[in-house]
Design an enzyme around this catalytic site. Structure first.
Site, mmCIF file in Angstrom:
data_model
loop_
_atom_site.group_PDB
_atom_site.id
_atom_site.type_symbol
_atom_site.label_atom_id
_atom_site.label_comp_id
_atom_site.label_asym_id
_atom_site.label_seq_id
_atom_site.Cartn_x
_atom_site.Cartn_y
_atom_site.Cartn_z
ATOM 1 C CB VAL A 1 3.298 0.421 4.486
ATOM 2 C CG1 VAL A 1 2.112 0.139 5.409
ATOM 3 C CG2 VAL A 1 4.318 1.317 5.184
ATOM 4 C CE LYS B 1 7.699 2.849 8.183
ATOM 5 N NZ LYS B 1 7.543 4.176 8.802
ATOM 6 N N GLY C 1 8.462 3.773 0.802
ATOM 7 C CA GLY C 1 9.323 4.933 0.977
ATOM 8 C C GLY C 1 10.757 4.513 0.785
ATOM 9 C CG ASP D 1 10.154 13.271 8.458
ATOM 10 O OD1 ASP D 1 10.449 14.206 7.683
ATOM 11 O OD2 ASP D 1 10.105 12.089 8.092
ATOM 12 C CB ILE E 1 -1.002 0.036 1.186
ATOM 13 C CG1 ILE E 1 -0.287 -0.115 2.517
ATOM 14 C CG2 ILE E 1 -2.073 -1.004 0.997
ATOM 15 C CD1 ILE E 1 -1.200 0.042 3.730
ATOM 16 C CB ALA F 1 9.852 1.067 5.731
#
Length: 192
Positions: A13, A28, A8, A122, A5, A11
């Site tokens: 997910v 994740k 990045g 972040d 789904i 990682a």
């Protein structure tokens, strides 16, 4: 595990369903190329540790963590919806009431985290999930700073290129890396 789904730099997910309970969750997983890098594994595990402490309606909950360095992962609340970045890209702009309501949700999550001594560090549109009912939820505390009042030298640093905006703001203003005002500044930037 059902399907990917989101992905990045560090990682991926996946949407998943627990075989026995039928509960939908997000898993994740640290990307394979980062598993041999102790600093990346440590950062991933820090996100999990911080996330396990945070239980608030405007923060995505982390339910379980497997710290096996060969394949670390965390089981998180699944949010039916999209990132705020995707929502803005699709709609081009949000009406003021929707924008303020979402930022209020994010501010509530940040305020709660701050009571536990956690700053996000972040804040950006892609780290806010918007549920199908329109609620904003913070995600990705991988760069979070924990308040360290015993160490006056805990000034802004930049252990990761992902934190460069924060480091520049914090060094330029002379605040500590765990100062919640940095999150507030970037929250204002997101609202703008």
């Amino acid at each position: 595990v059902m399907y990917l789904i989101g992905a990045g730099t560090f990682a991926r997910v996946y949407r998943s369903v627990h075989r026995e309970t039928g509960r939908v969750a997000a898993i994740k997983v640290l990307r394979r190329r980062h598993r041999a890098e102790p600093t990346q594994v440590e950062q991933f595990m820090r996100e999990a540790k911080v996330g396990m402490q945070l239980r608030h309606p405007n923060i995505v909950a982390i339910h379980e963590v497997d710290p096996d360095p060969r394949n670390p992962y965390m089981v998180m609340e699944f949010v039916e919806g999209q990132t705020l970045r995707e929502l803005v890209r699709i709609r081009k702009k949000l009406d003021p009431i929707t924008g303020v309501r979402l930022m209020l949700d994010v501010a509530n999550g940040l305020a709660y985290a701050s009571t536990l001594g956690v700053t996000h560090r972040d804040m950006k549109l892609s780290n806010v999930l918007v549920t199908s009912t329109g609620t904003g939820k913070l995600v990705d505390f991988g760069l979070a700073a924990l308040a360290d009042t015993s160490n006056d030298a805990a000034l802004a640093d930049c252990p990761s290129a992902r934190a460069i905006d924060y480091a520049a703001l914090e060094r330029g203003t002379g605040v500590r890396k765990d100062d919640p005002r940095s999150d507030i500044y970037f929250l204002g930037s997101m609202l703008y």
